[in-house]
Scaffold this active site. Sequence first.
Site, PDB file in Angstrom:
ATOM      1  N   ASP A 145      16.765  60.885   4.916  1.00 19.52           N
ATOM      2  CA  ASP A 145      16.816  62.112   4.121  1.00 19.52           C
ATOM      3  C   ASP A 145      17.504  61.867   2.783  1.00 19.52           C
ATOM      4  O   ASP A 145      16.993  62.226   1.724  1.00 19.52           O
ATOM      5  CB  ASP A 145      17.543  63.210   4.917  1.00 19.52           C
ATOM      6  CG  ASP A 145      16.895  63.392   6.277  1.00 19.52           C
ATOM      7  OD1 ASP A 145      15.972  64.186   6.377  1.00 19.52           O
ATOM      8  OD2 ASP A 145      17.301  62.682   7.220  1.00 19.52           O
TER       9      ASP A 145
ATOM     10  N   GLU B  33      10.721  56.978   7.344  1.00 18.08           N
ATOM     11  CA  GLU B  33       9.828  57.509   6.317  1.00 18.08           C
ATOM     12  C   GLU B  33       9.898  56.659   5.057  1.00 18.08           C
ATOM     13  O   GLU B  33       8.893  56.143   4.566  1.00 18.08           O
ATOM     14  CB  GLU B  33      10.257  58.944   6.020  1.00 18.08           C
ATOM     15  CG  GLU B  33       9.441  59.603   4.975  1.00 18.08           C
ATOM     16  CD  GLU B  33       9.510  61.113   5.075  1.00 18.08           C
ATOM     17  OE1 GLU B  33       9.401  61.764   4.050  1.00 18.08           O
ATOM     18  OE2 GLU B  33       9.669  61.653   6.196  1.00 18.08           O
TER      19      GLU B  33
HETATM   20  O1  TRH Z   1      17.050  55.780   8.307  1.00 19.90           O
HETATM   21  P1  TRH Z   1      15.740  56.250   8.788  1.00 19.90           P
HETATM   22  O2  TRH Z   1      15.494  56.042  10.196  1.00 19.90           O
HETATM   23  O3  TRH Z   1      15.575  57.765   8.439  1.00 19.90           O
HETATM   24  C1  TRH Z   1      14.900  58.663   9.281  1.00 19.90           C
HETATM   25  C2  TRH Z   1      13.571  59.023   8.688  1.00 19.90           C
HETATM   26  O4  TRH Z   1      13.592  59.359   7.334  1.00 19.90           O
HETATM   27  C3  TRH Z   1      12.986  60.190   9.441  1.00 19.90           C
HETATM   28  O5  TRH Z   1      11.786  60.618   8.847  1.00 19.90           O
HETATM   29  C4  TRH Z   1      14.002  61.310   9.479  1.00 19.90           C
HETATM   30  O6  TRH Z   1      13.508  62.388  10.128  1.00 19.90           O
HETATM   31  C5  TRH Z   1      15.240  60.803  10.194  1.00 19.90           C
HETATM   32  O7  TRH Z   1      15.786  59.724   9.462  1.00 19.90           O
HETATM   33  C6  TRH Z   1      16.306  61.872  10.347  1.00 19.90           C
HETATM   34  O8  TRH Z   1      14.555  55.488   8.015  1.00 19.90           O
HETATM   35  P2  TRH Z   1      14.074  55.503   6.513  1.00 19.90           P
HETATM   36  O9  TRH Z   1      13.437  56.793   6.162  1.00 19.90           O
HETATM   37  O10 TRH Z   1      13.270  54.306   6.352  1.00 19.90           O
HETATM   38  O11 TRH Z   1      15.396  55.362   5.635  1.00 19.90           O
HETATM   39  C7  TRH Z   1      16.076  54.181   5.489  1.00 19.90           C
HETATM   40  C8  TRH Z   1      16.584  54.061   4.075  1.00 19.90           C
HETATM   41  O12 TRH Z   1      17.492  52.974   3.988  1.00 19.90           O
HETATM   42  C9  TRH Z   1      15.481  53.770   3.054  1.00 19.90           C
HETATM   43  O13 TRH Z   1      15.746  54.485   1.869  1.00 19.90           O
HETATM   44  C10 TRH Z   1      15.624  52.283   2.786  1.00 19.90           C
HETATM   45  C11 TRH Z   1      17.109  52.124   2.919  1.00 19.90           C
HETATM   46  N1  TRH Z   1      17.623  50.779   3.194  1.00 19.90           N
HETATM   47  C12 TRH Z   1      18.459  50.215   2.256  1.00 19.90           C
HETATM   48  O14 TRH Z   1      18.709  50.790   1.194  1.00 19.90           O
HETATM   49  N2  TRH Z   1      18.993  48.998   2.534  1.00 19.90           N
HETATM   50  C13 TRH Z   1      18.746  48.316   3.667  1.00 19.90           C
HETATM   51  O15 TRH Z   1      19.270  47.208   3.874  1.00 19.90           O
HETATM   52  C14 TRH Z   1      17.857  48.917   4.608  1.00 19.90           C
HETATM   53  C15 TRH Z   1      17.520  48.193   5.864  1.00 19.90           C
HETATM   54  C16 TRH Z   1      17.322  50.162   4.344  1.00 19.90           C
END
Ligand code: TRH
Length: 385
Positions: free
Chosen positions: A17, A281
Amino acid sequence: MKASWDIFCTAVDNFGDVGVTFRLARQLVAEHDMKVRLWVDDLSAFVRLCPGADAKAELQWHDGVQVCFWPGDWQPAEPADVVIEAFACRLPPAYIEAMKARNPRPLWLNLEYLSAEEWVTGCHGLPSLQSSGIQKFFFFPGFRPSTGGLLREAGLIDRRHAFEQNPTARQAFLADLGIYPQADARLISLFAYEHAGLGSWLDCLAHSQAHSSVQDAQPTHLLVPEGRIISDVERWLGVDGLRAGAVHVRGDLTIQVLPFVRQKDYDLLLWCCAFNVVRGEDSFVRGQWAGRPLIWHIYEQDDDAHWAKLDAFLELYLAGLSEDAGQSLTQVWRNWNAGQDMTQSWSALEKHRDELTRHAERWCLERALQDDLTTALVQFYRNWI
Ligand code: TRH
């Protein structure tokens, strides 16, 4: 005069989010010259995405975005020209009252979760009259033409292509993270939720000759950012307390735990890999812009609604793939998301590596033809005023 935007985000759990809203906010500032406040009710996830941020600050600036702590005890604030409530979070009632009193009234948008389902096209952009007497519009990101599209910064794909053609930059990026892969190793990144069948997949990677043809067998260097999957990795390795920097070798598989990197660097990590496991997402979308084959570990919903989302995406994504490759990809995604044994489906998928790689790039370039989500939001606002 610059239009002002207020984006409200409650950090449900994980990083998605705040990850999506911070990305959107940055792009509004950098590419559309907007004035943006991002209201976040829990800054701890934000600090992980944006090292250097202060988890306790009421107000801080990052990349031109004013990041504000959204306190439970709301203090009056003048509403912006555009108000986005991300993922159906609820605006403070006093803020809604202030929106009502404002002249001109703000544009109120609910930014929805990403889905490839067809019904989204019928709901995207629809208004709904709220009890406050103000209209709220539903804005749906998506993969289909009549949706709001996907977040994609200007020049992103060109930057990736330039990076891919610059082995020195790649090597330097990896070295900065302490990653020194064997020359013939394939890099895979693993950012996923807990997965009961993970061990069977790691077995496949550790015994590559048993799961690929002789010429395709290859060592794997698996890069695992610290997070929810680590306990499954520990179980398979038979070790405790895995931390960033840990490296373990089993057969053809090297597993390296990485620190959580800033969002911009996560892109580079995806671009360095031949295959990525992504989740939620935002990483799912970044994985697609990386133009590499991937596994999507979808965020599980209580009512199992995630399966329909997974199928809807696959229906779009498989177009143009051979039947065999499409079936094996579907099977891998299904097994992964059900926490099942991966042995057979992964071995089948390995046969289609080249085709899947070409397809991933094609898919990325096709999606990039559509306006990005931020541009679509700005356009929606311009049409509305
Ligand atoms: O963290 P998430 O599992 O978030 C989820 C989803 O958004 C889902 O739709 C929502 O309903 C739930 O949370 C509550 O996965 P997502 O969306 O991929 O977010 C991870 C974020 O972290 C993304 O912006 C990429 C970032 N990221 C980094 O900045 N550095 C890193 O090393 C990694 C592995 C990820």
